[in-house]
Design an enzyme around this catalytic site. Structure first.
Site, PDB file in Angstrom:
ATOM      1  CG  ASP A 123       1.909   1.240   9.459  1.00  0.00           C
ATOM      2  OD1 ASP A 123       1.556   2.101  10.281  1.00  0.00           O
ATOM      3  OD2 ASP A 123       2.203   1.511   8.279  1.00  0.00           O
ATOM      4  CE  LYS A 158      -2.663   2.619   3.393  1.00  0.00           C
ATOM      5  NZ  LYS A 158      -1.530   3.410   3.891  1.00  0.00           N
ATOM      6  CG  ASN A 159       2.354   2.761   3.570  1.00  0.00           C
ATOM      7  OD1 ASN A 159       1.181   3.074   3.353  1.00  0.00           O
ATOM      8  ND2 ASN A 159       2.829   2.551   4.792  1.00  0.00           N
ATOM      9  CB  CYS A 168      -5.926   6.382  10.203  1.00  0.00           C
ATOM     10  SG  CYS A 168      -6.516   5.036   9.200  1.00  0.00           S
ATOM     11  NE  ARG A 171      -1.093  10.143   9.856  1.00  0.00           N
ATOM     12  CZ  ARG A 171      -1.412   9.090   9.103  1.00  0.00           C
ATOM     13  NH1 ARG A 171      -2.671   8.743   8.972  1.00  0.00           N
ATOM     14  NH2 ARG A 171      -0.498   8.393   8.488  1.00  0.00           N
ATOM     15  NE  ARG A 180      -8.243   5.259   4.509  1.00  0.00           N
ATOM     16  CZ  ARG A 180      -8.166   6.444   5.078  1.00  0.00           C
ATOM     17  NH1 ARG A 180      -8.988   6.772   6.035  1.00  0.00           N
ATOM     18  NH2 ARG A 180      -7.269   7.298   4.707  1.00  0.00           N
TER      19      ARG A 180
HETATM   20  C1  UD1 Z   1       3.918   6.625   6.590  1.00  0.00           C
HETATM   21  C2  UD1 Z   1       2.973   5.491   6.312  1.00  0.00           C
HETATM   22  C3  UD1 Z   1       2.288   5.017   7.581  1.00  0.00           C
HETATM   23  C4  UD1 Z   1       3.300   4.720   8.680  1.00  0.00           C
HETATM   24  C5  UD1 Z   1       4.291   5.863   8.848  1.00  0.00           C
HETATM   25  C6  UD1 Z   1       5.425   5.512   9.792  1.00  0.00           C
HETATM   26  C7  UD1 Z   1       2.299   6.078   4.067  1.00  0.00           C
HETATM   27  C8  UD1 Z   1       1.222   6.551   3.167  1.00  0.00           C
HETATM   28  N1  UD1 Z   1       1.977   5.957   5.362  1.00  0.00           N
HETATM   29  O1  UD1 Z   1       3.117   7.706   7.062  1.00  0.00           O
HETATM   30  O2  UD1 Z   1       1.554   3.837   7.270  1.00  0.00           O
HETATM   31  O3  UD1 Z   1       2.634   4.514   9.898  1.00  0.00           O
HETATM   32  O4  UD1 Z   1       4.870   6.220   7.587  1.00  0.00           O
HETATM   33  O5  UD1 Z   1       6.075   4.366   9.356  1.00  0.00           O
HETATM   34  O6  UD1 Z   1       3.390   5.752   3.634  1.00  0.00           O
HETATM   35  N2  UD1 Z   1       6.011  14.082  11.281  1.00  0.00           N
HETATM   36  C9  UD1 Z   1       6.154  15.413  11.589  1.00  0.00           C
HETATM   37  N3  UD1 Z   1       6.164  16.318  10.581  1.00  0.00           N
HETATM   38  C10 UD1 Z   1       6.055  15.960   9.273  1.00  0.00           C
HETATM   39  C11 UD1 Z   1       5.911  14.584   8.962  1.00  0.00           C
HETATM   40  C12 UD1 Z   1       5.887  13.672  10.001  1.00  0.00           C
HETATM   41  O7  UD1 Z   1       6.255  15.786  12.759  1.00  0.00           O
HETATM   42  O8  UD1 Z   1       6.085  16.812   8.405  1.00  0.00           O
HETATM   43  C13 UD1 Z   1       5.970  13.097  12.392  1.00  0.00           C
HETATM   44  C14 UD1 Z   1       4.587  12.442  12.496  1.00  0.00           C
HETATM   45  O9  UD1 Z   1       3.713  13.202  13.287  1.00  0.00           O
HETATM   46  C15 UD1 Z   1       4.926  11.103  13.110  1.00  0.00           C
HETATM   47  C16 UD1 Z   1       6.278  10.774  12.507  1.00  0.00           C
HETATM   48  O10 UD1 Z   1       6.819  12.020  12.059  1.00  0.00           O
HETATM   49  O11 UD1 Z   1       5.066  11.234  14.499  1.00  0.00           O
HETATM   50  C17 UD1 Z   1       6.225   9.779  11.369  1.00  0.00           C
HETATM   51  O12 UD1 Z   1       5.555  10.316  10.292  1.00  0.00           O
HETATM   52  P1  UD1 Z   1       5.868   9.876   8.782  1.00  0.00           P
HETATM   53  O13 UD1 Z   1       7.018   8.942   8.714  1.00  0.00           O
HETATM   54  O14 UD1 Z   1       5.909  11.121   7.983  1.00  0.00           O
HETATM   55  O15 UD1 Z   1       4.559   9.084   8.415  1.00  0.00           O
HETATM   56  P2  UD1 Z   1       3.704   9.174   7.123  1.00  0.00           P
HETATM   57  O16 UD1 Z   1       4.581   9.388   5.929  1.00  0.00           O
HETATM   58  O17 UD1 Z   1       2.549  10.072   7.298  1.00  0.00           O
END
Ligand code: UD1
Length: 422
Positions: free
Chosen positions: A306, A22-23, A116, A121, A399
């Site tokens: 996850d 998915k990711n 979710c 986020r 999803r």
């Molecule tokens: C992706 C995955 C999700 C997984 C996550 C962590 C996708 C579509 N989703 O989510 O399934 O749970 O990686 O492995 O690939 N953060 C910030 N600022 C930012 C971005 C992130 O503070 O601009 C923080 C988030 O709040 C969180 C952490 O960083 O605490 C991890 O986020 P991130 O690795 O960005 O997750 P996603 O890419 O949203």
């Protein structure tokens, strides 16, 4: 409204085939828009998140077709770089259109992404990366609309405060068509990032270091359409392996890359679970005497956040006390309430720490999926519970888990979709 109905206690045996990640898929579909022409993405999972992405690409005047698991996108006629509020909110990965459209058209308008409710986020790291490359960002606090534009993007050094998956990929997208060299430091190392960089490199990008904490991107002038295969979904594979540890009778999870789930396999070994690996197949059997363990979710290659929620269900069956700590998301324990309703003995210390006292007999109940992976955890709980479990809010689960009902039915689960009486 649809619900999932499960009659628990049935053993699982036979083969479960894992779909594309998915990711990866949710990034590869937007990435195709970086190129002109017809891109082909193979092994795309049949999940509803992909439908939300198709709606977005169509709204930009990009043609998209899906035949089985093969997605074809023709990005030759894109006329629009604005994504509506409704479409932006449909999924988290809508954020990938920021990097893609900014790179290709130097302009994008869209709203805060959906996804979710597992934490705040934020996307500040994505935005800081775009700004470092020379983009200007206007943000409307009332409707959360972003207008991101640039005269030109210029490569630079971008140290990430946190190894964010989304920010790493989005900056890779934006930098691939920038002038000069961008270096992402403290980049995320998730396997999906290698898959995405491979796609970009096949398009003609010059990216090295994907899968390590330093990614170097030498910008190119244009990218050409190409073909890519989505890697196997390590989270889907992990979820079925966890189910196998509870109910497997020679359950074989097929199409897995075992190297992508080392941290899970090590934890299963620590718990005493027996499995054997043969190429891309893992055969697993129910373990009647599970050891308690401690789990702390971490960035890759640590234990994946996850899989934290599905793992928490296995821990309810261990002989003793396990600690479960979630370090990535601050709101990923919502499913615990329902596990306790089913008979688990889990004490939530706060939103990110749980003490799981096992083993507990679970009883079928009426429960609600709270998010994608929490929903899968509740399916697991229903499969081992005595009696009938009915899960609502199953849209979350669909999803990200392709054909989950059919896959589980095929290996012996008594599970089906029903229409709610409400
Ligand atoms: C992706 C995955 C999700 C997984 C996550 C962590 C996708 C579509 N989703 O989510 O399934 O749970 O990686 O492995 O690939 N953060 C910030 N600022 C930012 C971005 C992130 O503070 O601009 C923080 C988030 O709040 C969180 C952490 O960083 O605490 C991890 O986020 P991130 O690795 O960005 O997750 P996603 O890419 O949203």
């Amino acid at each position: 409204m649809k619900q999932i109905k499960i009659n628990g206690g049935k053993p699982l045996s036979g083969e479960i085939h894992i779909g594309g990640a998915k990711n990866s898929a949710v990034a590869l579909i937007p990435a195709a828009l970086l190129a002109d022409g017809i891109s082909v993405i193979n092994n795309v999972p049949n999940i509803t998140d992909k439908d939300a992405l198709f709606e977005i690409v169509k709204s930009l005047n990009c043609e998209v077709k899906m035949d089985g698991t093969v997605v074809t996108l023709d990005s030759s006629h894109i006329v629009n770089t604005t994504i509506s509020e409704k479409l932006s909110h449909q999924l988290r990965a809508s954020y990938y259109f920021m990097g893609v459209l900014l790179a290709k058209y130097k302009h994008v308008e869209m709203y805060f992404p959906g996804g979710c409710n597992i934490g705040a986020r934020p996307i500040d790291l994505h935005l800081k990366g775009f700004e470092a490359l020379g983009a200007k960002i206007e943000y409307n606090e009332d409707n959360h609309k972003y207008i991101i534009s640039a005269d030109e993007l210029i490569g630079t050094r971008i140290p990430l405060e946190f190894a964010s998956v989304g920010a790493t990929v989005n900056i890779m997208f934006a930098a691939s068509l920038a002038k000069g060299i961008t270096t992402i430091e403290n980049a995320a190392k998730e396997t999906e990032i290698i898959n995405i960089a491979d796609f970009l490199n096949k398009m003609g990008a010059k990216i090295s270091g994907a899968g390590t904490s330093t990614i170097i991107i030498e910008g190119v002038e244009r990218l050409k359409a190409t073909t890519i295969d989505v890697i196997p979904d390590r989270i889907e594979a992990g979820t079925y392996l966890l189910m196998g540890a509870l109910l497997g009778e020679d359950l074989v999870v097929c199409g897995v890359n075992p190297n992508h789930i080392t941290s899970l396999l090590n934890k299963l070994k620590d718990m005493g679970v027996k499995f054997s690996i043969n190429g891309d197949k893992i055969k697993i059997n129910k373990c009647n005497n599970l050891n308690p363990i401690n789990i702390t979710t971490l960035v890759y290659p640590g234990f994946p956040t996850d899989l934290g929620q599905p793992m928490s269900v296995l821990l309810t069956q261990a002989n003793g006390v396990s600690l479960f700590e979630e370090t990535i998301w601050e709101n990923r324990m919502q499913h615990i309430e329902y596990l306790n309703k089913m008979g688990a003995n889990i004490i939530l210390k706060d939103n990110t720490h749980a003490i799981i006292n096992g083993p507990s007999k679970l009883k079928g109940s009426m429960i609600n999926a709270t998010d994608l992976r929490g929903g899968a955890a509740l399916v697991m709980a229903g499969l081992i519970a005595e009696g009938e479990t009915i899960i609502s809010n199953i849209e979350y689960i669909l999803r990200g888990y392709e054909n989950i009902i059919r896959k589980l039915k095929n290996v012996g689960a008594d599970i089906r979709i029903i229409k709610s009486e409400e």
